[in-house]
Design a protein around this motif. Sequence first.
Motif, short mmCIF file in Angstrom:
data_model
loop_
_atom_site.label_atom_id
_atom_site.label_comp_id
_atom_site.label_asym_id
_atom_site.label_seq_id
_atom_site.Cartn_x
_atom_site.Cartn_y
_atom_site.Cartn_z
N LEU A 145 37.81 -15.75 -6.40
CA LEU A 145 37.53 -16.91 -5.57
C LEU A 145 37.63 -18.19 -6.41
O LEU A 145 37.23 -18.22 -7.57
CB LEU A 145 36.11 -16.85 -4.99
CG LEU A 145 35.85 -15.88 -3.83
CD1 LEU A 145 34.36 -15.68 -3.64
CD2 LEU A 145 36.47 -16.42 -2.56
N VAL A 146 38.17 -19.22 -5.77
CA VAL A 146 38.17 -20.57 -6.34
C VAL A 146 37.50 -21.48 -5.32
O VAL A 146 37.77 -21.40 -4.12
CB VAL A 146 39.60 -21.07 -6.65
CG1 VAL A 146 39.58 -22.52 -7.10
CG2 VAL A 146 40.25 -20.18 -7.71
N ASP A 147 36.59 -22.31 -5.79
CA ASP A 147 35.89 -23.23 -4.90
C ASP A 147 36.91 -24.13 -4.19
O ASP A 147 37.87 -24.60 -4.81
CB ASP A 147 34.92 -24.08 -5.71
CG ASP A 147 34.09 -24.98 -4.83
OD1 ASP A 147 33.32 -24.49 -4.00
OD2 ASP A 147 34.24 -26.22 -4.97
N PRO A 148 36.75 -24.35 -2.87
CA PRO A 148 37.73 -25.15 -2.13
C PRO A 148 38.03 -26.52 -2.74
O PRO A 148 39.15 -27.01 -2.65
CB PRO A 148 37.08 -25.29 -0.74
CG PRO A 148 36.24 -24.06 -0.60
CD PRO A 148 35.71 -23.79 -1.98
N ALA A 149 37.05 -27.10 -3.41
CA ALA A 149 37.25 -28.43 -4.01
C ALA A 149 38.28 -28.40 -5.14
O ALA A 149 38.82 -29.45 -5.52
CB ALA A 149 35.92 -28.97 -4.53
N ARG A 160 41.01 -26.10 -5.18
CA ARG A 160 42.22 -25.38 -4.79
C ARG A 160 43.42 -26.33 -4.74
O ARG A 160 43.26 -27.54 -4.66
CB ARG A 160 42.02 -24.70 -3.43
CG ARG A 160 40.99 -23.59 -3.49
CD ARG A 160 40.70 -22.97 -2.13
NE ARG A 160 39.61 -21.99 -2.25
CZ ARG A 160 39.02 -21.39 -1.22
NH1 ARG A 160 39.42 -21.66 0.02
NH2 ARG A 160 38.04 -20.53 -1.41
N GLY A 161 44.61 -25.75 -4.82
CA GLY A 161 45.83 -26.54 -4.76
C GLY A 161 46.24 -27.16 -6.08
O GLY A 161 47.15 -27.99 -6.12
N ARG A 162 45.60 -26.74 -7.18
CA ARG A 162 45.91 -27.32 -8.49
C ARG A 162 46.40 -26.26 -9.49
O ARG A 162 46.44 -26.52 -10.69
CB ARG A 162 44.65 -28.01 -9.06
CG ARG A 162 44.11 -29.13 -8.19
CD ARG A 162 42.69 -29.53 -8.56
NE ARG A 162 42.56 -29.82 -9.99
CZ ARG A 162 41.37 -29.99 -10.60
NH1 ARG A 162 40.25 -29.88 -9.90
NH2 ARG A 162 41.33 -30.26 -11.88
N LYS A 163 46.74 -25.09 -8.99
CA LYS A 163 47.23 -23.98 -9.82
C LYS A 163 46.15 -23.41 -10.74
O LYS A 163 46.45 -22.58 -11.62
CB LYS A 163 48.44 -24.41 -10.68
CG LYS A 163 49.63 -24.91 -9.86
CD LYS A 163 50.25 -23.80 -9.05
CE LYS A 163 51.52 -24.27 -8.34
NZ LYS A 163 52.14 -23.21 -7.51
#
Length: 284
Positions: free
Chosen positions: A70-74, A76-79
């Motif tokens: 899991l990656v915190d939504p804040a 995400r989108g940064r690889k």
Amino acid sequence: MSTIRMTHSELRTLVDWAGREGWNPGRNDADLFWDLDPDGFLALEVDGRLAGGGAIIRYDERFGFMGLFLVDPAHRGRKLGTELWYARRDRLLARMQPGATIGLDAVDAMIPFYERGEFQAHYRHRRFEVPAAAGKTPPADANVVELSRVPWPQVTELDRRGFPADRSRFLQAWVRQPGATSLGLVEGDRLRGYGTLRPCRTGWKVGPLLAEDRDSAERLLRRFRQIAGEDPLTVDLPDNNPAAVSLARDLGMREVFGCVRMYYGPAPRIHDSQVFGVATLEVG
């Protein structure tokens, strides 16, 4: 960004995030997972704060498992998730012998990503919701007993047929966890099946559910349904066991989720026909 060994507190946070994402973890999962392998969790930190993480469980020198990714939504989108995932894979490989196998369960959208990381798809895990028992409660099955009444070597011997490594220490805690019910199907002096009903944030999950045949699995599953009452009850079963799939359909279960079991390295040789439910998709 840095990847470091996760603390127990951070693992609790990660399991809470899993609940937020709709994974419906067990109420005792964080503590049980930690005791399974305290070195088996890698944290992604950004500016000193937890931003993601995942399990890298070492069952023995030949078999490991990756999950709870899991990656915190804040963040995400940064690889960052990609860097975390490869760091986890490589860290786990370093903890095992060359040629070892790693398993994971992948949602469909992530399969191409994991394939680039040298994992191969093998079969599907299907989550079925067990319908509430209808009509009068059937008579108690005298052969279904509390697992504590079964000699422990029989439990571990049956479990080892359906799992790629010895997990007896973890299993002892798992079947005795607070709020759970663990049962065995015994005929004569032979254990023909066993399973655990564990409390989750919503309802219950059955797992593991291992049995020598479909009839034994069904008898255990029916008893678990009675214990759960009207609460939601799910089981994650592998579709490479046709008897498990047919049991689900014949009992009118509804499929609510699915993922694909993938392996890095050779697929383990186990008795697939005796696996009617896995313990947990998060750590195997």
